[in-house]
Design an enzyme around this catalytic site. Structure first.
Site, PDB file in Angstrom:
ATOM      1  N   ALA A  13       0.803  -1.230   0.000  1.00 50.42           N
ATOM      2  CA  ALA A  13       0.000   0.000   0.000  1.00 50.42           C
ATOM      3  C   ALA A  13       0.832   1.275   0.000  1.00 50.42           C
ATOM      4  O   ALA A  13       0.306   2.363   0.212  1.00 50.42           O
ATOM      5  CB  ALA A  13      -0.958  -0.009   1.192  1.00 50.42           C
ATOM      6  N   VAL A  63       5.639  -9.651   2.524  1.00 53.75           N
ATOM      7  CA  VAL A  63       4.471 -10.542   2.610  1.00 53.75           C
ATOM      8  C   VAL A  63       4.826 -12.012   2.392  1.00 53.75           C
ATOM      9  O   VAL A  63       4.044 -12.894   2.750  1.00 53.75           O
ATOM     10  CB  VAL A  63       3.358 -10.134   1.609  1.00 53.75           C
ATOM     11  N   TYR A 153       3.535 -14.862 -13.659  1.00 51.29           N
ATOM     12  CA  TYR A 153       2.505 -13.942 -13.145  1.00 51.29           C
ATOM     13  C   TYR A 153       1.096 -14.472 -13.444  1.00 51.29           C
ATOM     14  O   TYR A 153       0.204 -14.423 -12.598  1.00 51.29           O
ATOM     15  CB  TYR A 153       2.740 -12.577 -13.789  1.00 51.29           C
ATOM     16  N   LYS A 157      -1.641 -15.331 -10.688  1.00 54.03           N
ATOM     17  CA  LYS A 157      -2.923 -14.619 -10.637  1.00 54.03           C
ATOM     18  C   LYS A 157      -4.099 -15.568 -10.854  1.00 54.03           C
ATOM     19  O   LYS A 157      -5.196 -15.322 -10.346  1.00 54.03           O
ATOM     20  CB  LYS A 157      -2.925 -13.475 -11.654  1.00 54.03           C
TER      21      LYS A 157
HETATM   22  P1  NAP Z   1       2.976  -1.271  -7.832  1.00 55.69           P
HETATM   23  O1  NAP Z   1       2.697   0.159  -8.149  1.00 55.69           O
HETATM   24  O2  NAP Z   1       4.232  -1.897  -8.330  1.00 55.69           O
HETATM   25  O3  NAP Z   1       2.851  -1.463  -6.258  1.00 55.69           O
HETATM   26  C1  NAP Z   1       3.058  -2.725  -5.673  1.00 55.69           C
HETATM   27  C2  NAP Z   1       3.485  -2.526  -4.238  1.00 55.69           C
HETATM   28  O4  NAP Z   1       3.709  -3.830  -3.660  1.00 55.69           O
HETATM   29  C3  NAP Z   1       4.806  -1.746  -4.126  1.00 55.69           C
HETATM   30  O5  NAP Z   1       4.704  -0.739  -3.155  1.00 55.69           O
HETATM   31  C4  NAP Z   1       5.792  -2.840  -3.734  1.00 55.69           C
HETATM   32  O6  NAP Z   1       6.880  -2.397  -2.929  1.00 55.69           O
HETATM   33  C5  NAP Z   1       4.908  -3.758  -2.909  1.00 55.69           C
HETATM   34  N1  NAP Z   1       5.535  -5.062  -2.733  1.00 55.69           N
HETATM   35  C6  NAP Z   1       6.223  -5.793  -3.653  1.00 55.69           C
HETATM   36  N2  NAP Z   1       6.701  -6.905  -3.107  1.00 55.69           N
HETATM   37  C7  NAP Z   1       6.322  -6.894  -1.802  1.00 55.69           C
HETATM   38  C8  NAP Z   1       6.524  -7.775  -0.711  1.00 55.69           C
HETATM   39  N3  NAP Z   1       7.222  -8.921  -0.851  1.00 55.69           N
HETATM   40  N4  NAP Z   1       6.014  -7.434   0.486  1.00 55.69           N
HETATM   41  C9  NAP Z   1       5.330  -6.285   0.645  1.00 55.69           C
HETATM   42  N5  NAP Z   1       5.090  -5.413  -0.348  1.00 55.69           N
HETATM   43  C10 NAP Z   1       5.596  -5.713  -1.562  1.00 55.69           C
HETATM   44  O7  NAP Z   1       1.803  -2.215  -8.392  1.00 55.69           O
HETATM   45  P2  NAP Z   1       0.248  -1.926  -8.716  1.00 55.69           P
HETATM   46  O8  NAP Z   1       0.150  -1.680 -10.168  1.00 55.69           O
HETATM   47  O9  NAP Z   1      -0.306  -0.951  -7.744  1.00 55.69           O
HETATM   48  O10 NAP Z   1      -0.350  -3.388  -8.456  1.00 55.69           O
HETATM   49  C11 NAP Z   1      -0.967  -3.764  -7.240  1.00 55.69           C
HETATM   50  C12 NAP Z   1      -1.560  -5.164  -7.403  1.00 55.69           C
HETATM   51  O11 NAP Z   1      -2.474  -5.173  -8.508  1.00 55.69           O
HETATM   52  C13 NAP Z   1      -0.525  -6.233  -7.711  1.00 55.69           C
HETATM   53  O12 NAP Z   1      -0.880  -7.450  -7.090  1.00 55.69           O
HETATM   54  C14 NAP Z   1      -0.623  -6.378  -9.213  1.00 55.69           C
HETATM   55  O13 NAP Z   1      -0.162  -7.626  -9.652  1.00 55.69           O
HETATM   56  C15 NAP Z   1      -2.096  -6.170  -9.423  1.00 55.69           C
HETATM   57  N6  NAP Z   1      -2.461  -5.744 -10.779  1.00 55.69           N
HETATM   58  C16 NAP Z   1      -2.013  -4.558 -11.300  1.00 55.69           C
HETATM   59  C17 NAP Z   1      -2.394  -4.187 -12.580  1.00 55.69           C
HETATM   60  C18 NAP Z   1      -1.935  -2.898 -13.233  1.00 55.69           C
HETATM   61  O14 NAP Z   1      -2.258  -2.680 -14.424  1.00 55.69           O
HETATM   62  N7  NAP Z   1      -1.231  -2.006 -12.554  1.00 55.69           N
HETATM   63  C19 NAP Z   1      -3.216  -5.024 -13.336  1.00 55.69           C
HETATM   64  C20 NAP Z   1      -3.640  -6.221 -12.773  1.00 55.69           C
HETATM   65  C21 NAP Z   1      -3.269  -6.566 -11.484  1.00 55.69           C
HETATM   66  P3  NAP Z   1       8.258  -1.939  -3.611  1.00 55.69           P
HETATM   67  O15 NAP Z   1       7.953  -0.653  -4.281  1.00 55.69           O
HETATM   68  O16 NAP Z   1       9.200  -1.797  -2.464  1.00 55.69           O
HETATM   69  O17 NAP Z   1       8.633  -3.047  -4.563  1.00 55.69           O
END
Ligand code: NAP
Length: 252
Positions: A13, A63, A153, A157
């Protein structure tokens, strides 16, 4: 403020979809634990919530690490109260075509998405069972349907969807629902990183994505946050084991 006593945990978050979801759940009246790898990186999300009059706590935890997840949940219980809402959102990409995908690319993605959702769900379900009420929402993706360069991925998912349906079966009798939200293209650092990987500007990458999206725009983190907000509400108590695609169309 509709649910003043509820405590929510949102993982990943510090930014992107998780940050928008934490802000939305706080605006809905929940006290929110803002969990991310680096506690300091959670400060901005926490400040935005506090400045708006809400309650939030920054918690650093990986996590995928069982001890860190246990410690994080214990800290939330002590500082905010027992959590009854969980959003498994933390995620990473390690995209590569199958023949170039390393063992580490595979393991890292499985560990963060699948083991992370498992560890947090297992750790919080006790508090939900005690309360006789709970909401678990986990982030899936349209990539669960298959996507070139994302064998790891897509598998993770899709796994989230089976995990979610199983939690719905097991936990329903305790007043707990479990659902998955599967976003399509959402403009965040994650999609910006994908653009960079394929050698496109984020603007061109976004335009190409929009051309495939029926509603004719890119998704925003708030689009996902609003859907999560519904799924964790009292009103969604008869919705469980579902996958809601938030993609501007049937698939994008
Ligand atoms: P994001 O901007 O990359 O944010 C993901 C966050 O998760 C980052 O703050 C990251 O921290 C944190 N994280 C990564 N590994 C972690 C761990 N081991 N423990 C705790 N925190 C961790 O991604 P987002 O686009 O917001 O995506 C959020 C979710 O939605 C993800 O599950 C992603 O797969 C899913 N999703 C996203 C999209 C899209 O188009 N953006 C589409 C489908 C699904 P760091 O910055 O330190 O790495």
């Amino acid at each position: 403020m509709t649910q003043p006593s509820r405590v929510a945990i949102v993982t990943g978050a510090a930014r992107g979809i998780g940050a928008a979801t934490a802000r939305k759940l706080a605006a809905d009246g929940m006290a929110v634990a803002v969990v991310d790898l680096d506690e300091a990186a959670c400060a901005e999300t926490v400040k935005t919530i506090s400045d708006a009059g809400g309650t939030a706590l920054a918690v650093g935890a990986d996590v995928s690490d069982p001890a860190q997840v246990t410690a994080a949940v214990e800290r939330v219980v002590t500082e905010l109260g027992p959590p009854t809402v969980l959003v498994n959102n933390a995620g990473v990409l390690r995209d590569n075509l199958l023949f170039k995908m390393s063992d580490d690319d595979w393991e890292t993605v499985m560990a963060v998405h699948l083991r992370g959702a498992f560890l947090f769900s297992r750790a919080v379900q006790k508090h939900m069972v005690d309360a006789g009420w709970g909401r678990i929402v986990s982030l899936s993706s349209t990539s669960a349907l298959g996507n070139r360069g994302q064998a790891n991925y897509a598998a993770a998912k899709a796994g989230i969807q089976g995990f979610t349906k199983t939690l719905a079966f097991e936990l329903g009798r305790f007043g707990i629902t479990a659902n998955a939200v599967a976003p399509g293209f959402i403009a965040t650092d994650m999609t910006a990183a994908t653009a960079a990987r394929v050698g496109m500007s984020f603007e061109d990458f976004t335009k190409a994505a929009i051309s495939q999206i029926p509603v004719g725009r890119a998704g925003r983190p708030e689009d996902v946050a609003n859907t999560v907000s519904f799924l964790v509400s009292d009103g969604a108590g008869f919705v469980s084991g579902q996958v809601i695609y938030v993609a501007g169309g049937p698939r994008a």
